[in-house]
Motif scaffolding. Structure first.
Motif, PDB file in Angstrom:
ATOM      1  N   GLU A  91      52.230  63.624 114.613  1.00 48.33           N
ATOM      2  CA  GLU A  91      52.191  64.738 113.665  1.00 48.33           C
ATOM      3  C   GLU A  91      51.816  66.024 114.405  1.00 48.33           C
ATOM      4  OE1 GLU A  91      52.745  64.918 110.202  1.00 48.33           O
ATOM      5  OE2 GLU A  91      53.722  63.007 110.617  1.00 48.33           O
ATOM      6  N   VAL A  92      52.762  66.567 115.131  1.00 53.19           N
ATOM      7  CA  VAL A  92      52.524  67.773 115.932  1.00 53.19           C
ATOM      8  C   VAL A  92      53.351  68.932 115.369  1.00 53.19           C
ATOM      9  CG1 VAL A  92      52.648  68.833 118.221  1.00 53.19           C
ATOM     10  CG2 VAL A  92      52.074  66.390 117.985  1.00 53.19           C
ATOM     11  N   GLY A 146      61.450  66.246 117.382  1.00 50.95           N
ATOM     12  CA  GLY A 146      60.438  65.545 116.590  1.00 50.95           C
ATOM     13  C   GLY A 146      59.196  66.363 116.332  1.00 50.95           C
ATOM     14  N   LEU A 147      59.300  67.686 116.426  1.00 51.94           N
ATOM     15  CA  LEU A 147      58.166  68.580 116.204  1.00 51.94           C
ATOM     16  C   LEU A 147      58.283  69.284 114.857  1.00 51.94           C
ATOM     17  CD1 LEU A 147      58.134  70.226 119.747  1.00 51.94           C
ATOM     18  CD2 LEU A 147      56.395  68.651 118.871  1.00 51.94           C
ATOM     19  N   PRO A 158      57.424  67.065 111.392  1.00 55.43           N
ATOM     20  CA  PRO A 158      57.726  66.017 112.366  1.00 55.43           C
ATOM     21  C   PRO A 158      58.414  64.834 111.682  1.00 55.43           C
ATOM     22  CG  PRO A 158      55.477  66.791 112.635  1.00 55.43           C
ATOM     23  CD  PRO A 158      55.996  67.395 111.373  1.00 55.43           C
ATOM     24  N   GLY A 159      59.464  64.335 112.270  1.00 58.62           N
ATOM     25  CA  GLY A 159      60.182  63.196 111.687  1.00 58.62           C
ATOM     26  C   GLY A 159      61.266  63.589 110.712  1.00 58.62           C
ATOM     27  N   ASP A 160      61.473  64.890 110.460  1.00 54.35           N
ATOM     28  CA  ASP A 160      62.565  65.316 109.577  1.00 54.35           C
ATOM     29  C   ASP A 160      63.905  64.873 110.147  1.00 54.35           C
ATOM     30  OD1 ASP A 160      60.917  66.466 107.784  1.00 54.35           O
ATOM     31  OD2 ASP A 160      61.438  68.553 108.231  1.00 54.35           O
ATOM     32  N   LYS A 161      64.841  64.585 109.263  1.00 53.18           N
ATOM     33  CA  LYS A 161      66.179  64.208 109.684  1.00 53.18           C
ATOM     34  C   LYS A 161      66.891  65.413 110.286  1.00 53.18           C
ATOM     35  CE  LYS A 161      70.464  62.095 108.033  1.00 53.18           C
ATOM     36  NZ  LYS A 161      71.189  61.541 106.859  1.00 53.18           N
ATOM     37  N   LEU A 163      55.388  69.183 123.145  1.00 55.44           N
ATOM     38  CA  LEU A 163      55.867  67.902 123.681  1.00 55.44           C
ATOM     39  C   LEU A 163      54.725  67.122 124.328  1.00 55.44           C
ATOM     40  CD1 LEU A 163      59.262  69.023 125.262  1.00 55.44           C
ATOM     41  CD2 LEU A 163      58.909  67.818 123.101  1.00 55.44           C
ATOM     42  N   GLU A 164      53.818  67.839 124.982  1.00 53.36           N
ATOM     43  CA  GLU A 164      52.672  67.186 125.609  1.00 53.36           C
ATOM     44  C   GLU A 164      51.746  66.602 124.545  1.00 53.36           C
ATOM     45  OE1 GLU A 164      50.350  65.841 128.764  1.00 53.36           O
ATOM     46  OE2 GLU A 164      52.383  66.699 128.765  1.00 53.36           O
ATOM     47  N   ARG A 165      51.591  67.298 123.415  1.00 58.65           N
ATOM     48  CA  ARG A 165      50.706  66.814 122.361  1.00 58.65           C
ATOM     49  C   ARG A 165      51.284  65.586 121.636  1.00 58.65           C
ATOM     50  NH1 ARG A 165      48.115  69.342 125.165  1.00 58.65           N
ATOM     51  NH2 ARG A 165      47.019  71.319 124.731  1.00 58.65           N
ATOM     52  N   GLN A 166      52.573  65.356 121.786  1.00 62.55           N
ATOM     53  CA  GLN A 166      53.169  64.173 121.162  1.00 62.55           C
ATOM     54  C   GLN A 166      52.655  62.874 121.796  1.00 62.55           C
ATOM     55  OE1 GLN A 166      57.399  65.139 121.472  1.00 62.55           O
ATOM     56  NE2 GLN A 166      57.486  65.460 119.261  1.00 62.55           N
ATOM     57  N   LYS A 167      52.018  63.001 122.958  1.00 58.90           N
ATOM     58  CA  LYS A 167      51.397  61.825 123.577  1.00 58.90           C
ATOM     59  C   LYS A 167      50.123  61.422 122.845  1.00 58.90           C
ATOM     60  CE  LYS A 167      53.108  63.167 128.166  1.00 58.90           C
ATOM     61  NZ  LYS A 167      52.710  63.594 129.535  1.00 58.90           N
TER      62      LYS A 167
END
Length: 268
Positions: free
Chosen positions: A69-70, A99-100, A121-124, A61-65
């Motif tokens: 694409e994490v 979102g990971l 990341p971004g999969d439905k 979650l921290e790397r999403q900053k």
């Protein structure tokens, strides 16, 4: 073949993404693995741990900053035991909701490691149907309502739980205790349990035995159960006594003639 250090996951994951056109670098600004692919401005970030845990999740979650694409990467070992090591579908759903991405690495003794992307990341996010959720909610509510009280301790593991079914079986055993043997119909009427016949025939706990056609009696286990769960039976009696007292208090007083009414009758 279990990994001893999370660094053992780096080489197969690096090779996996290099085959897909990424240039890979390790330990870039505290990120375990960073990849850049030609034509893309957004970096790929992978955080690795031997097993899936909260620390890894928070790290992702921290790397999403830094990027959208994490991925989280962990070992997949079929022989490893644990609360979450075999629940990959549920872990993938959790990662999708956040979102990971999720990557697993399976190592073998005689062949190359197998890298698998369980979600990106971004999969439905595919949620269970409303019907399934409603059915489970109804079961939960029914179980709650059919229990007469709170006889368990939250968080218990490996302990006998006082379920609605066990309460019904206890009521059946209590009814049988009053007679040497009884017919299912009589047990149903005396216990108030509509499914008494099914409980006697199934005999899930071994509390009942069939002594003749259409006649049932308590086994020694059944007698012991009434002693073991005497506190539950006592709870039923307290509830019944409270309901009885409330009913008496709620009964309307008998109508009485007022002095005015008596006076009017005399005048007539």
């Amino acid at each position: 073949m279990a990994v001893e250090h999370e660094t053992e996951l780096y080489a197969p994951i690096k090779a996996f993404f290099e085959e897909r056109g990424y240039i890979i670098r390790s330990e870039v600004r505290h990120c375990d693995l960073v990849g850049i692919r030609s034509g893309s401005d957004e970096p790929l970030i992978v955080e690795m741990k031997k097993t899936f845990n909260i620390a890894l999740l928070l790290q992702g979650l921290e790397r999403q900053k830094l990027s959208g694409e994490v991925y989280l990467a962990v070992e997949k070992n079929r022989t490893k035991k644990g609360a979450h090591n075999q629940r990959w579908n549920e872990i993938a759903v959790l990662c999708r909701r956040l979102g990971l991405g999720l990557i697993t690495v399976t190592r073998f003794k005689t062949k190359s490691p197998f890298v698998e992307i369980l979600c990106s990341p971004g999969d439905k996010v595919y949620m269970p149907t409303a019907r399934v959720i409603k059915t489970r909610a109804e079961r939960l509510t029914r179980e709650f309502n059919e229990r007469s009280g709170d006889y368990n301790v939250g968080g218990s593991h490996g302990a006998k739980l006082m379920t609605a079914y066990r309460e019904k079986a206890l009521r059946v055993a209590l009814a049988l205790q009053e007679e040497a043997e009884m017919a299912p119909k009589d047990v149903r009427d005396r216990s108030g349990v509509g499914s008494a016949a099914a409980i006697l025939q199934r005999n899930y706990y071994g509390w009942f035995c069939r002594v003749a056609r259409g006649r049932y009696a308590l086994t020694p286990e059944g007698v012991s159960s009434l002693k073991e769960y005497a506190y539950v039976v006592e709870g039923w009696r307290r509830i019944a006594a409270t309901v009885s007292e409330d009913s008496v208090k709620a009964e309307p007083a008998a109508p009485t003639s007022s002095p005015q009414a008596k006076t009017r009758k005399k005048k007539k």
